[in-house]
Design a protein around this motif. Sequence first.
Motif, mmCIF file in Angstrom:
data_model
loop_
_atom_site.group_PDB
_atom_site.id
_atom_site.type_symbol
_atom_site.label_atom_id
_atom_site.label_comp_id
_atom_site.label_asym_id
_atom_site.label_seq_id
_atom_site.Cartn_x
_atom_site.Cartn_y
_atom_site.Cartn_z
ATOM 1 N N ALA A 147 63.197 45.927 0.820
ATOM 2 C CA ALA A 147 62.367 46.956 0.187
ATOM 3 C C ALA A 147 61.060 46.333 -0.288
ATOM 4 C CB ALA A 147 63.115 47.578 -0.983
ATOM 5 N N GLY A 148 61.166 45.106 -0.858
ATOM 6 C CA GLY A 148 59.960 44.408 -1.311
ATOM 7 C C GLY A 148 59.055 44.085 -0.147
ATOM 8 N N GLY A 149 59.652 43.653 0.972
ATOM 9 C CA GLY A 149 58.854 43.306 2.147
ATOM 10 C C GLY A 149 58.104 44.509 2.684
ATOM 11 N N ALA A 150 58.768 45.653 2.709
ATOM 12 C CA ALA A 150 58.121 46.864 3.211
ATOM 13 C C ALA A 150 56.937 47.230 2.317
ATOM 14 C CB ALA A 150 59.122 48.008 3.268
ATOM 15 N N SER A 151 57.173 47.195 1.001
ATOM 16 C CA SER A 151 56.049 47.543 0.114
ATOM 17 C C SER A 151 54.987 46.450 0.178
ATOM 18 C CB SER A 151 56.542 47.754 -1.318
ATOM 19 O OG SER A 151 57.361 46.692 -1.708
ATOM 20 N N GLY A 152 55.445 45.202 0.391
ATOM 21 C CA GLY A 152 54.481 44.102 0.492
ATOM 22 C C GLY A 152 53.568 44.259 1.695
ATOM 23 N N LEU A 153 54.136 44.740 2.794
ATOM 24 C CA LEU A 153 53.337 44.915 4.007
ATOM 25 C C LEU A 153 52.241 45.960 3.764
ATOM 26 C CD1 LEU A 153 53.456 43.645 6.787
ATOM 27 C CD2 LEU A 153 54.696 45.634 7.590
ATOM 28 N N MET A 154 52.630 47.026 3.082
ATOM 29 C CA MET A 154 51.627 48.055 2.772
ATOM 30 C C MET A 154 50.544 47.483 1.858
ATOM 31 S SD MET A 154 53.674 51.608 2.338
ATOM 32 C CE MET A 154 55.195 51.073 1.613
ATOM 33 N N LEU A 155 51.024 46.723 0.879
ATOM 34 C CA LEU A 155 50.098 46.095 -0.064
ATOM 35 C C LEU A 155 49.128 45.171 0.680
ATOM 36 C CD1 LEU A 155 50.240 46.226 -3.211
ATOM 37 C CD2 LEU A 155 51.096 43.901 -3.092
ATOM 38 N N SER A 165 70.659 41.052 -2.574
ATOM 39 C CA SER A 165 69.291 40.550 -2.748
ATOM 40 C C SER A 165 68.471 40.795 -1.485
ATOM 41 C CB SER A 165 69.293 39.077 -3.132
ATOM 42 O OG SER A 165 69.453 38.286 -2.001
ATOM 43 N N LEU A 166 69.148 40.869 -0.316
ATOM 44 C CA LEU A 166 68.413 41.195 0.909
ATOM 45 C C LEU A 166 67.894 42.627 0.845
ATOM 46 C CD1 LEU A 166 70.328 39.571 3.886
ATOM 47 C CD2 LEU A 166 68.001 39.127 3.125
ATOM 48 N N VAL A 167 68.715 43.518 0.304
ATOM 49 C CA VAL A 167 68.247 44.904 0.148
ATOM 50 C C VAL A 167 66.982 44.922 -0.692
ATOM 51 C CG1 VAL A 167 68.782 47.118 -0.909
ATOM 52 C CG2 VAL A 167 70.504 45.952 0.447
ATOM 53 N N THR A 193 60.576 37.744 4.307
ATOM 54 C CA THR A 193 61.455 38.664 3.597
ATOM 55 C C THR A 193 62.896 38.159 3.607
ATOM 56 O OG1 THR A 193 60.031 40.479 4.229
ATOM 57 C CG2 THR A 193 62.261 41.036 3.540
ATOM 58 N N LEU A 194 63.363 37.770 4.805
ATOM 59 C CA LEU A 194 64.741 37.290 4.902
ATOM 60 C C LEU A 194 64.929 36.025 4.076
ATOM 61 C CD1 LEU A 194 65.599 37.938 8.639
ATOM 62 C CD2 LEU A 194 66.130 39.297 6.620
ATOM 63 N N LEU A 195 63.931 35.133 4.170
ATOM 64 C CA LEU A 195 64.013 33.876 3.437
ATOM 65 C C LEU A 195 64.120 34.138 1.934
ATOM 66 C CD1 LEU A 195 63.813 31.000 4.616
ATOM 67 C CD2 LEU A 195 61.528 30.910 3.624
ATOM 68 N N CYS A 196 63.285 35.058 1.448
ATOM 69 C CA CYS A 196 63.307 35.395 0.024
ATOM 70 C C CYS A 196 64.661 35.956 -0.361
ATOM 71 C CB CYS A 196 62.245 36.445 -0.291
ATOM 72 S SG CYS A 196 60.620 35.787 -0.268
ATOM 73 N N GLY A 197 65.153 36.860 0.476
ATOM 74 C CA GLY A 197 66.427 37.485 0.171
ATOM 75 C C GLY A 197 67.530 36.443 0.106
ATOM 76 N N LEU A 198 67.531 35.528 1.087
ATOM 77 C CA LEU A 198 68.561 34.500 1.116
ATOM 78 C C LEU A 198 68.445 33.588 -0.098
ATOM 79 C CD1 LEU A 198 68.704 33.448 4.864
ATOM 80 C CD2 LEU A 198 70.386 34.707 3.526
#
Lengths: 109, 885
Positions: free
Chosen positions: B411-419, B405-407, B454-459
């Motif tokens: 990936a979500g965090g990276a796209s989120g930052l762009m967004l 889920s961290l992976v 991002t880490l929190l979401c993944g955890l």
Amino acid sequence: MGKPSDLVQGTLDLLILKTLSIEARHGWAIAKRIQMISGEVLQVQQGSLYPALHRLEQQGWIKAKWAESETGRLAKFYSLTAAGRKQLDSETANWARLSDAINLVVREA
Amino acid sequence: MRWPHKFLMRCQMLFRRGRAGDQLQDELQFHLDQQIAENVAAGTNPVEARRAALRSFGNPTVLREQARDTWSWQWLELLLRDLRFGVRALARNPGFSILAILVMGLGIGANVAFFTVVRSVLLKPLPFKDQGRLVRLYEADAHGAFQDNVLAGGTFAAWQSRSHSFEQMAIKRAIDYNLSGSGGQLPELVHGQVASWNIFPLLGVEPALGRVFLPSDDRREANATVLLTWGLWKRRYGGAPSLIGKTILLDARPYTVLGVLPEWFNYPDSKVQLWTPAYHERSPAVMALYTAHNLDAIGRLKPGITIAQATAELSTIQRQIRQQNPDGPIHDAANIRPILDAEVFHLKTGLYAMLAATGCLLLIACLNIANLLVARAATRRKETAVRAALGGSRGRLIREQVIESLVLSVAGGASGLMLAEAALRWLVHVRKDIPRADSIHIDSMVILFTIGVTLLCGLLAGLIPALSSNNKQILSTLQESSRSYSGGHAGVRLRRVLLGLQVGLTVVLLTSAGLLLKTYTRLRSVDIGCATHDVLTVEINLPRGSYKTSAQIVSFYDQLVEKVRQLPGVQAATVATILPGEGHQRDDVFTIREHPPLPKGQVLDASTFFVDPGHFGAMQIPLLQGRVFQSDERLDRAHSVIVNQTFVRQFLKGENPLGKHLKVELGEVAGSDTGLEIVGVVADTLENLSDTPYPTIYYPFYSGSQRSGTLAVRGQQAPSGLSLPVQHAIASMDPDLAVANVLTMDQILGQSTIDASFDAALLFAFAVISLLLAAVGLFGVLSFIVAQRTTEIGIRIALGAQREQVMRLMLRDGLHPAIFGLILGLIASSGVAHLIRSMLYGTPALDPAVFLVVAVTLLLVASAACAIPAWRASRLDPMTALRME
């Protein structure tokens, strides 16, 4: 005390360093040597010996070299480094202090 | 000597792990062979010797693992292995992975964007030295009615000379100048500030070039001086250092350029282009008044003085002023806010509400992904159980799940930052009204926040499913025959709880969005009481230098209005100081000559509008009584006023307003101190869409006292087509005159509702997304339940259960969590609605219609999401179902 006495936590490092202070040996020889000198009292389990050897190597206290053993096979020989010699001195001193203290308590108290 | 060795060792372990692994294998094999040889030498037969050696040796794999564990980088190796495993597992199911990354990216992106705004606007300190001691000062009412009134010049002077809590106190005020064209450049209207000389030392600002004001510049009799901002200096003068000491023409009068302010200085906002000294620009008489509230005051507290102490001191001084001047609008207390708070406090509720909404969205996204992962974990229960039975430690299995889920979340965090980056650009573009908008950008703090979220979401998304698989179930899972009749229930129960929470959060978002949307439509449907369609407005400011007398001003506006009226396509034109819907700008106190004097301390107050004779006709404001201004009521002959309905209702109830006289100390209108006759009554208009009508006095614009006016032009078709001809008409009369804010009336009204429309639109978008997520979640859970219970359903149908019964059974299964969530959400919503009630207009916090619509919508969407799997279950062919597996 049913089982052959387990080595006191942390003393295995000291025993290995001491054994290697005379000459380079491979793992089997280290175990045998400790067993023999201690009059079969200290049995070094492989499960403790090899992790300990690798840990000491990572710490830079011993170094390893592949060489021909007495039977003619290649074996991994461990020997002390200069840092290991210093470590041995300090651990020996430590051990002396600790065992003296324990002896005192056991006798006097 | 040890460090280089260790480093070398580490490098070796990092780059030559494969060889080290082989060597470990050899080393252990050697030991084993030695043991066998010894046993043989002791007399045992070779087979028995080997077996004994192996026995004493223990599990060679474990031994190898333990030795490897002591190597450095072991953690990295394990991590990489789990990572590889996780990525491979996700790649095997690209549809799921992409969906999850998108959902996560959306949630993280929205959060990062709003965190950036909140941080840049509300939290990031202003770039002044010792910002903690900088405060804004306000006049206030001891009973708490007004807290944040700007200062009158006399009040400022009294506070400055009598208080001891401040190192320094300064004032500033927005002002517009007509910057004349020079060297082929067009004239332009620039926003500036007048300020007392000490504002720059007070803020700790050093000029980039030249010098700032000295006390000697800040006097009426001093030479006119000006400080340019870096932006204006670069843009208009090409950054020429030779400009210092030269003069530029403001309002057609020469001003000596003293210096240029540093590039970073953009207080109070980046629209400000230049600064002039207040006591030079404004007459000493005005600056001594206690009644003309129009200055922003700033102070620097002495070290160790608290805001409460300073407030108490200023309030005492202000109370004395009030006692000495019992008449007129003079307050009797003071209020102090930290300087940053003063700039942004009106935005706080909205921004924090948005941040909370994005937080909800992210939580929903996390729950949704946790839900999907629980479903996957359920299909892999057998695999997990087998691995656990073979000695896979629980920690290891959990770690694997969390890494997976961290992976996803990385990936979500990276796209989120762009967004977020894109969203912020858009936001700054559409919301130019946000103070400090130019400081909104992604910085290292925001990046840290992104990583944290991002880490929190993944955890969160990984731990929920990981912890739900429990070691005690291993045996029962392994014992479950392949023909299980109904699936394990623990996973399903967890998913139902997650779904319920998700639905609850969705309901909260939906109701908040609904309330704000209703507020917005209420605001937009408000009738402000005048023509708004097809009306174009242009702001004009006649410079002092070239329009010296009232007669010149009047003749300019008179001719301009006449000229514009002649343009093809124009129906009517008018000029006024303010138009309805532009907000509250000015009010003055007055007395009614025919009434007995008021008790001490009481004042009457009304909004002040200056309008030309054609105003009410052009703006289609109905005349209710009397007449409008006549065209010869101008200059010294302008002695009449017109009032609105609210004025009559409030001050002249039951009397005939016509013929009454109002005494106003305007100074700018001749005869206002002896009494201006009310000649007409017009219908109410609104200054702000969300306010009730305010009592208003209309004065004749052609009294000639007002240099700035707004020209309003009503056309036959879309007004934007008129903007060029109107600007040409202005230029043909005075080519040096700059115009500003060429806007349609609808745009002006749009600006005043931008807050409401923006909040409502965004929140609505979030609510729709979360509704979609909830629907997907419901659909997923029910499909999963149906798949697990296929055999059971087959048996039911085979035993004679009706298709409708099966369908109802499955629907109930899916709708249960939805209804649970709905109730939870409605309860939470009523609390949230209470919190945002200051953002609502014409909508009660517990608006039954909104709550009803939300509940019905949610139930409909939930039923639709459940209907498909339920219908599929009811269509099952019992024979295929029973033969399955």
